[in-house]
Design a protein around this motif. Structure first.
Motif, PDB file in Angstrom:
ATOM      1  N   GLN A 115      45.130  72.037 -34.433  1.00 37.81           N
ATOM      2  CA  GLN A 115      45.693  72.981 -34.109  1.00 37.81           C
ATOM      3  C   GLN A 115      44.954  73.943 -35.035  1.00 37.81           C
ATOM      4  O   GLN A 115      44.750  73.504 -36.553  1.00 37.81           O
ATOM      5  N   PRO A 116      44.743  74.857 -34.564  1.00 43.20           N
ATOM      6  CA  PRO A 116      44.042  76.037 -36.228  1.00 43.20           C
ATOM      7  C   PRO A 116      44.971  76.318 -36.883  1.00 43.20           C
ATOM      8  O   PRO A 116      46.200  76.906 -36.550  1.00 43.20           O
ATOM      9  N   GLN A 148      41.834  81.558 -39.535  1.00 39.12           N
ATOM     10  CA  GLN A 148      40.938  81.992 -39.910  1.00 39.12           C
ATOM     11  C   GLN A 148      40.219  82.255 -40.799  1.00 39.12           C
ATOM     12  O   GLN A 148      40.594  83.716 -41.139  1.00 39.12           O
ATOM     13  N   VAL A 150      41.771  79.538 -30.154  1.00 43.51           N
ATOM     14  CA  VAL A 150      42.691  80.149 -30.579  1.00 43.51           C
ATOM     15  C   VAL A 150      43.040  81.107 -29.341  1.00 43.51           C
ATOM     16  O   VAL A 150      41.617  81.246 -29.050  1.00 43.51           O
ATOM     17  N   GLN A 159      42.822  86.935 -31.428  1.00 45.04           N
ATOM     18  CA  GLN A 159      42.445  86.720 -33.104  1.00 45.04           C
ATOM     19  C   GLN A 159      40.549  85.829 -32.975  1.00 45.04           C
ATOM     20  O   GLN A 159      40.226  86.555 -33.957  1.00 45.04           O
ATOM     21  N   LEU A 160      40.040  85.880 -31.413  1.00 40.83           N
ATOM     22  CA  LEU A 160      39.021  85.750 -31.880  1.00 40.83           C
ATOM     23  C   LEU A 160      37.611  86.220 -32.037  1.00 40.83           C
ATOM     24  O   LEU A 160      37.392  86.402 -32.617  1.00 40.83           O
TER      25      LEU A 160
END
Length: 315
Positions: free
Chosen positions: A4-5, A8, A142, A146-147
């Motif tokens: 899981q990320p 960021q 993600v 969010q990207l």
């Protein structure tokens, strides 16, 4: 399953976390590429494509292109379809940035040199390429919103490094108006009603390029048409209503709903069935539902909502 990320973040300097990959491919090092190309040099052949695939042999070309246009490297595995789906999300987000960002993908399964150099532990992973440097970004998939935020921050870093080139996407799209041969073969087969031939063509395209999202979508659509071409909708609905435990009938009705444009109904039916089944039956329904997600397209809001509901039903 990928990690899981976490938080960021984008590196704050061009050297932080840089990875030395100059031994790969036998090509020019980033420094040599800079001397040859310069910040304002024209795009290399094929360099204006929004998404390019790299390998152990060609990765230095992608690094060198980042001297002119920033890029993100997405490492995927053909053994993990979720990573390929995430790559599609990255490409779509990059498409909204007006050519300011190129997407480079690498299949870790067929490129062991890059896998070792990047110390890949899980996929997908996303890495920035700017000014000939390889900069870690994040691991895991993600959401698109969010990207976009992370990529905008990364592009701000690129501006600080005087990397402000843009891809000539209009020219690249003009050059790609003609369908790839296997896609054309599939289209022609659909036109003459030969669905098995269409499916075979798309499967060949995916065997050649597992990241071909258009082929994946086309294959899912052809498979849906194949499953429903001889179905009596009234009989199928009656069977599903008469026996709510009839998995085959429920899957068929979901297919019919999807074809009729009742996408939310199709998803809700199968999510409820996932919630009320277990073992092999649950896996059968889940797999079918994932296939319907592919038909609609993984960037559709209804698919995103249904994925969240599916996770709740599973856990």
């Amino acid at each position: 399953m990928s990690d899981q990320p976490g938080e960021q973040t984008v590196p704050t300097t061009a050297t932080r976390g840089a990875v030395d990959l100059t031994s790969l491919g036998g090509g020019a090092s980033p420094a040599t590429g800079a001397a040859q190309a310069g910040a304002g040099a024209p795009a290399e052949a094929g360099g204006d494509a929004l998404h390019v695939q790299a390998s152990d042999a060609t990765f230095n070309d992608a690094v060198n292109r980042s001297i002119r246009v920033p890029a993100v490297l997405v490492v995927v595995s053909t053994r993990l379809p979720e990573s390929v789906v995430f790559l599609g999300t990255v490409v779509e987000v990059a498409r909204t940035l007006g050519g300011r960002l190129q997407v480079v993908s690498v299949d870790v399964d067929s490129n062991p040199g890059l896998a070792r150099a990047l110390q890949v532990q899980s996929v997908p992973i996303t890495i920035g390429l700017v000014q000939g440097q390889v900069l870690p970004m994040f691991a895991g998939a993600v959401p698109a919103d969010q990207l976009k935020q992370v990529f905008e921050e990364f592009l701000g870093l690129a501006v600080q490094q005087s990397v402000t080139g843009r891809l000539n996407l209009a020219a690249a799209e003009l050059e790609s108006d003609e369908l790839p041969p296997l896609h054309q073969e599939a289209f022609d087969a659909i036109e003459r009603g030969d669905l098995p031939a269409a499916a075979a063509a798309y499967e060949k395209a995916l065997a050649q390029n597992p990241s071909d999202t258009d082929a994946k979508l086309g294959l899912a659509q052809v498979q849906l048409l194949t499953r429903t071409q001889d179905v009596d909708p009234a009989a199928a609905r009656a069977a599903a209503a008469g026996d709510p435990s009839d998995i085959a009938a429920a899957l068929t009705v979901a297919d019919i709903d999807l074809l009729g444009g009742h996408i939310d109904d199709a998803f809700a039916r199968l999510i409820d069935l996932v919630r009320n089944t277990s073992g092999p039956e649950r896996e059968r329904v889940r797999t079918h539902l994932i296939g319907l997600f592919d038909v609609v397209g993984n960037h559709d809001d209804r698919v995103k909502k249904a994925r969240t509901a599916l996770m709740s039903a599973l856990f």
